[in-house]
Design an enzyme around this catalytic site. Structure first.
Site, PDB file in Angstrom:
ATOM      1  N   HIS A   1       4.600  -4.692  -1.872  1.00 21.06           N
ATOM      2  CA  HIS A   1       3.898  -5.960  -2.081  1.00 21.06           C
ATOM      3  C   HIS A   1       4.827  -7.072  -2.572  1.00 21.06           C
ATOM      4  O   HIS A   1       4.653  -8.241  -2.241  1.00 21.06           O
ATOM      5  CB  HIS A   1       2.760  -5.747  -3.075  1.00 21.06           C
TER       6      HIS A   1
ATOM      7  N   TYR B   1      -6.123  -5.231  -4.859  1.00 23.77           N
ATOM      8  CA  TYR B   1      -7.193  -6.180  -4.548  1.00 23.77           C
ATOM      9  C   TYR B   1      -8.535  -5.679  -5.054  1.00 23.77           C
ATOM     10  O   TYR B   1      -8.932  -4.570  -4.803  1.00 23.77           O
ATOM     11  CB  TYR B   1      -7.294  -6.414  -3.052  1.00 23.77           C
TER      12      TYR B   1
ATOM     13  N   GLN C   1       5.917  -9.792   5.577  1.00 16.15           N
ATOM     14  CA  GLN C   1       4.706 -10.578   5.316  1.00 16.15           C
ATOM     15  C   GLN C   1       5.020 -11.642   4.276  1.00 16.15           C
ATOM     16  O   GLN C   1       5.391 -11.338   3.147  1.00 16.15           O
ATOM     17  CB  GLN C   1       3.562  -9.693   4.816  1.00 16.15           C
TER      18      GLN C   1
ATOM     19  N   SER D   1       6.829  -7.447   1.745  1.00 15.53           N
ATOM     20  CA  SER D   1       6.154  -8.716   1.509  1.00 15.53           C
ATOM     21  C   SER D   1       6.828  -9.440   0.347  1.00 15.53           C
ATOM     22  O   SER D   1       7.130  -8.821  -0.674  1.00 15.53           O
ATOM     23  CB  SER D   1       4.675  -8.473   1.198  1.00 15.53           C
ATOM     24  N   ASN D   2       7.068 -10.738   0.531  1.00 12.53           N
ATOM     25  CA  ASN D   2       7.629 -11.571  -0.549  1.00 12.53           C
ATOM     26  C   ASN D   2       9.024 -11.120  -0.972  1.00 12.53           C
ATOM     27  O   ASN D   2       9.352 -11.093  -2.157  1.00 12.53           O
ATOM     28  CB  ASN D   2       6.673 -11.580  -1.752  1.00 12.53           C
TER      29      ASN D   2
ATOM     30  N   ASP E   1      -5.866  -5.750   6.833  1.00 14.22           N
ATOM     31  CA  ASP E   1      -4.846  -5.801   5.789  1.00 14.22           C
ATOM     32  C   ASP E   1      -5.494  -5.852   4.412  1.00 14.22           C
ATOM     33  O   ASP E   1      -6.364  -6.686   4.156  1.00 14.22           O
ATOM     34  CB  ASP E   1      -3.966  -7.043   5.991  1.00 14.22           C
TER      35      ASP E   1
END
Length: 314
Positions: free
Chosen positions: A122, A41, A178, A152-153, A36
């Site tokens: 994300h 990042y 996620q 995610s979130n 992942d």
């Protein structure tokens, strides 16, 4: 199958290439499948103020390991890359058609692959109509560059709205969530201030949602709370968990770990990976010792009685 995902967030920045390659090799050789990462990042660690270092490192690893791509399932994300250095979280790329098109093309190039097994939004982008975001992801799924979509979130009501829109549009909807989760639970109404994600927690409602919708796979980030289970003075338990329930759960966790001859972190991973619904922990692995802990925990099977012992403490 090993129910564990390797989090590659710091590969290529804090964790150097040689170490990253050794850890990736060892994880795959041990039977690990999920890797992942994200296109952002790790922008906060790189002098450029932009992300992409983790994806680029993975791309170099794939290039030097012929055949390894067929052995793993690759997940990356879109939505949180800063528009310019220092602009996050107020100004990030978001989830418009233009942003998704550009981010996916860049991620595929960095990674050196032709498709993403699980592509994550994300975080929610309230400034872009959901219809636009759903259609953009659906377009790329139809083209074969995305196998699955994850969120995610996200607040659950937004997840369900996206699923409904996907059905209306005849495109893929999300099949994975996620969020942050661990054995210790934060106080009510505590937000994930460390990541600026208001809906960044797995709650009891999320667990019920996943259990009654088996097509929705749950992934948990920060399952070991940055090493806080190991009583390290430099890794204290966050203030969000400062309440009497934490004291009681830590005691039960410690007692069970001692009885099993395991660490508290290993028991936490076993509790996550083998529960109902099962949750795939995403573990940021930076050393061989952390990898051994992650693998041991993912393989540890708790009895129903041991699970009851952990779950009935509040």
């Amino acid at each position: 199958m090993l129910n564990l995902a390797l989090g590659a967030m710091e590969y290529g920045t804090r964790i150097d290439e040689a170490t990253s390659f050794r850890l990736l090799d060892a994880y795959v050789d041990a039977g690990g499948e999920w890797i992942d990462t994200a296109n952002c990042y790790a922008f906060w660690q790189d002098p450029s103020g932009h992300g992409g270092q983790s994806e680029e490192l993975l791309g170099r690893w794939f290039a030097k390991r012929p055949g390894v791509r067929d052995r793993i399932r690759l997940a990356t994300k879109v939505g949180c890359e800063p528009l310019w250095p220092g602009s996050y979280p107020e100004h990030a790329e978001g989830l418009s058609t233009k942003a998704i098109d550009a981010a996916l093309e860049t991620s595929l190039r960095r990674l050196g692959v032709d498709h993403i097994d699980l592509y994550w939004a994300h975080r929610d982008d309230r400034a872009t109509p959901l219809e636009e975001t759903v259609a953009a992801f659906g377009k790329h799924a139809a083209a074969g560059t995305i196998d699955r979509l994850g969120l995610s979130n996200y607040a659950l009501w937004r997840v369900e709205r996206m699923r409904g829109l996907a059905t209306e549009l005849g495109v893929i909807g999300p099949t994975a969530l996620q969020l942050r989760y661990s054995y210790l639970q934060p106080r009510p109404f505590v937000r994930d201030h460390a990541h600026d994600h208001r809906f960044g927690w797995i709650t009891d409602e999320v667990l019920d949602y996943a259990q009654t919708n088996p097509d929705q796979q749950l992934f948990a980030y920060s399952p070991l709370m940055s090493g806080a289970y190991e009583n390290r003075s430099d890794r204290p338990i966050d203030q969000a968990f400062d309440h009497p329930g934490t004291t009681r759960r830590l005691q039960v966790l410690t007692d069970l770990a001692d009885a099993l001859g395991a660490t508290r972190s290993e028991v936490v991973l076993a509790w996550l990976a083998g529960g109902t619904p099962p949750i795939t922990p995403i573990v940021g692995i930076s050393t061989p010792d952390y990898l051994r802990t992650a693998l041991t925990g993912a393989r540890l099977e708790l009895t129903p009685q041991q699970r009851t012992q952990l779950d009935e403490v509040w």
